[in-house]
Motif scaffolding. Structure first.
Motif, short mmCIF file in Angstrom:
data_model
loop_
_atom_site.label_atom_id
_atom_site.label_comp_id
_atom_site.label_asym_id
_atom_site.label_seq_id
_atom_site.Cartn_x
_atom_site.Cartn_y
_atom_site.Cartn_z
N LYS A 66 0.96 -1.12 -0.07
CA LYS A 66 0.00 0.00 0.19
C LYS A 66 0.98 1.28 0.28
N ILE A 67 1.87 1.16 0.72
CA ILE A 67 2.66 2.40 0.86
C ILE A 67 3.62 2.55 -0.70
N ILE A 68 4.15 1.53 -1.22
CA ILE A 68 4.62 1.55 -2.49
C ILE A 68 3.74 2.17 -3.39
N GLN A 69 2.40 1.61 -3.30
CA GLN A 69 1.29 2.25 -4.46
C GLN A 69 1.14 3.72 -4.15
N ALA A 70 1.16 4.01 -2.98
CA ALA A 70 1.03 5.51 -2.54
C ALA A 70 2.12 6.46 -3.15
N LEU A 71 3.33 5.74 -3.09
CA LEU A 71 4.58 6.50 -3.52
C LEU A 71 4.31 6.55 -4.90
N ARG A 72 3.78 5.70 -5.43
CA ARG A 72 3.45 5.85 -7.11
C ARG A 72 4.50 5.10 -7.52
N PHE A 73 5.10 4.07 -7.00
CA PHE A 73 6.35 3.20 -7.31
C PHE A 73 7.55 3.99 -7.56
N THR A 74 7.73 5.21 -6.96
CA THR A 74 8.98 6.10 -7.14
C THR A 74 9.65 5.83 -5.65
N LEU A 75 10.84 5.36 -5.69
CA LEU A 75 11.41 5.12 -4.36
C LEU A 75 12.43 6.06 -4.28
N ASP A 76 13.03 6.75 -5.10
CA ASP A 76 14.27 7.59 -5.30
C ASP A 76 13.87 8.84 -4.60
N VAL A 77 15.01 9.32 -3.69
CA VAL A 77 14.68 10.62 -3.05
C VAL A 77 15.61 11.41 -3.25
N ARG A 78 15.86 12.37 -3.96
CA ARG A 78 17.04 13.39 -3.97
C ARG A 78 17.01 14.14 -2.92
N GLN A 79 18.33 14.20 -2.23
CA GLN A 79 18.58 14.69 -1.02
C GLN A 79 19.82 15.82 -1.18
N PRO A 80 19.76 16.85 -0.19
CA PRO A 80 20.74 18.04 -0.25
C PRO A 80 22.19 17.68 0.51
N PHE A 81 22.38 16.33 1.06
CA PHE A 81 23.62 16.32 1.85
C PHE A 81 24.69 16.00 1.02
N ARG A 82 24.75 15.30 -0.04
CA ARG A 82 26.00 15.33 -0.85
C ARG A 82 26.39 16.54 -1.51
N ALA A 83 25.37 17.48 -1.83
CA ALA A 83 25.84 18.79 -2.46
C ALA A 83 26.33 19.62 -1.40
N LEU A 84 25.87 19.39 -0.18
CA LEU A 84 26.37 20.32 0.96
C LEU A 84 27.81 19.96 1.18
N LYS A 85 28.14 18.54 1.26
CA LYS A 85 29.71 18.15 1.08
C LYS A 85 30.58 18.67 0.27
N GLY A 86 29.81 18.74 -1.16
CA GLY A 86 30.67 19.14 -2.09
C GLY A 86 31.02 20.71 -2.07
N CYS A 87 30.01 21.44 -1.59
CA CYS A 87 30.12 22.76 -1.09
C CYS A 87 31.32 23.10 -0.26
N LEU A 88 31.53 22.07 0.50
CA LEU A 88 32.48 22.34 1.75
C LEU A 88 33.83 22.02 1.04
N MET A 89 33.91 20.99 0.13
CA MET A 89 35.17 20.75 -0.44
C MET A 89 35.43 22.03 -1.57
N ASP A 90 34.47 22.29 -2.06
CA ASP A 90 34.99 23.87 -2.95
C ASP A 90 35.44 24.89 -2.20
N LEU A 91 34.85 25.03 -1.01
CA LEU A 91 35.30 26.30 -0.06
C LEU A 91 36.68 25.77 0.68
N LEU A 92 36.87 24.63 1.09
CA LEU A 92 38.19 24.26 1.45
C LEU A 92 39.30 24.29 0.28
N ASN A 93 38.92 24.06 -0.80
CA ASN A 93 40.11 24.19 -1.79
C ASN A 93 40.30 25.69 -2.03
#
Length: 384
Positions: A151-178
């Motif tokens: 039922k949950i997967i149906q409600a999610l419309r069978f889309t289980l991918d969630v794009r998140q901001p955590f990796r992008a924030l870590k990339g920002c840190l690497m840019d600033l440190l460089n």
């Protein structure tokens, strides 16, 4: 004939092809309308099994939202209990939020759903824990975890991918440190060299009062101090992504880059402005729109107060007691409904004669094909 020039896709272009953008991005008014329609549909359904006087016990749309938010916090706490990475936590919270955009707590109480979404998120994010171990550690029946999963997967419309901001924030840190170390990539569109970027980040004024960062400048700011400033800003922004970003609606309303930049803006506005200028020139046509959008996201994150905005345990218990009285009887036994679905809608112990006959014919066909391939079984004649 010359081949057409290759087209390059930006991260924004790629994000717009994702299911998160196409199916789970809303305006504030559209999201409010969707939730209100879900609440009204559950209210109308309740008329079929409740008396008019009992309808008064139904929770309001706002009560529903606050209860879901309370269980988003429960998902966070349970994920931390397992020491799972933040991706599992964020994915599970978004599953829960997405589920309740089209389902009401009157029909499916969150206390029965949140354990399932967390286990589903752990599988999606590659955490390997058996169902029996998971159920044992949260003191529940494995059947209760699995029962609402489809039922949950149906409600999610069978889309289980969630794009998140955590990796992008870590990339920002690497840019600033460089940049602070003088190793940043040159910016031809600004005519800046790595040394220019290092000089600029070291010359930035300190964060204004009211900023969340704990960084305090020394008398002279050099590369080491600039690196320390970047680390401090990252730490505070990371905390913002862990709580306010998960417990508000920003995932529905903004893109992951907008969310992490908003968290950086709250942490250190000066550093945010400098970093954004290295990505989007102030003269760019979309600059003002982007800055305005990030500011709106930052305001939403800043307005969240966990002590005030999260329903207390006492209020949750009182609301759930009311929900037990008005619960949709068709969903009271999720385990039983799940077992019935597996049996094709047949009662326990009932045999589907047609299905049994098909299995029998399949076995007979398999046996005949085996004889055709290898010949009949060998027999030993007895000596008389």
């Amino acid at each position: 004939m010359a081949a057409p020039p290759a087209q390059s896709l930006t991260e924004d272009d790629i994000y717009r092809t994702s299911t998160q953008f196409r199916l789970w991005s809303f305006s504030e008014s559209a999201l409010l309308s969707l939730r209100q329609n879900t609440h009204e549909a559950a209210f109308q359904q309740a008329r079929s099994y409740l008396s008019e006087s009992s309808l008064e016990s139904l929770p309001s749309a706002q009560d529903e939202l606050r209860l879901v938010q309370r269980y988003c916090e429960q998902v966070r706490a349970t994920s931390d209990f397992f020491n799972w990475n933040v991706n599992v936590k964020a994915t599970a919270v978004q599953y829960l939020k997405r589920f309740y955009t089209t389902n009401s707590v009157i029909t499916y109480p969150p206390k029965e759903i949140y354990k399932s979404v967390l286990f589903l998120a752990s599988k999606t994010e590659g955490v390997h824990m058996s169902l029996s171990e998971y159920a044992r550690r949260i003191k529940t029946d494995p059947k209760d975890v699995l029962a609402p999963e489809y039922k949950i997967i149906q409600a999610l419309r069978f889309t289980l991918d969630v794009r998140q901001p955590f990796r992008a924030l870590k990339g920002c840190l690497m840019d600033l440190l460089n940049m602070a170390a003088g190793n940043g990539a040159p910016l031809p569109f600004l005519n800046l060299t790595p040394q220019d970027l290092q000089n600029q980040i070291c010359a930035l004024p300190p964060p204004p009062s009211g900023s969340k960062t704990q960084w305090q400048p020394s008398q002279q700011i050099g590369p080491k101090e600039a690196e320390n400033r970047a680390h401090c800003a990252y730490t505070v922004a990371r905390i913002t992504l862990d709580a306010p970003a998960l417990l508000t609606d920003v995932y529905f309303l903004f893109t992951p880059p907008q969310i992490y930049l908003a968290a950086l803006k709250l942490s250190d506005p000066i550093l945010f402005t400098f970093y954004l200028s290295t990505k989007i020139p102030a003269t760019a046509a979309a600059h003002d729109i982007i800055v305005s959008t990030i500011a709106r996201c930052a305001d939403m994150l800043a307005s969240f107060d966990q002590r005030k905005d999260i329903m207390s345990k006492e209020d949750r218990n009182a609301l759930e007691q009311r929900l037990e009285e008005v619960r949709d009887p068709g969903t009271r036994d999720l385990v039983g409904r799940n077992e019935e679905t597996k049996r094709g809608g047949m009662a326990l112990g009932e045999v589907d004669g047609e299905k049994a006959e098909r299995k029998k014919l399949a076995r007979e066909k398999s046996f005949r094909e085996g004889e055709d391939l290898f010949g009949p079984a060998l027999t030993v004649q007895s000596k008389e």
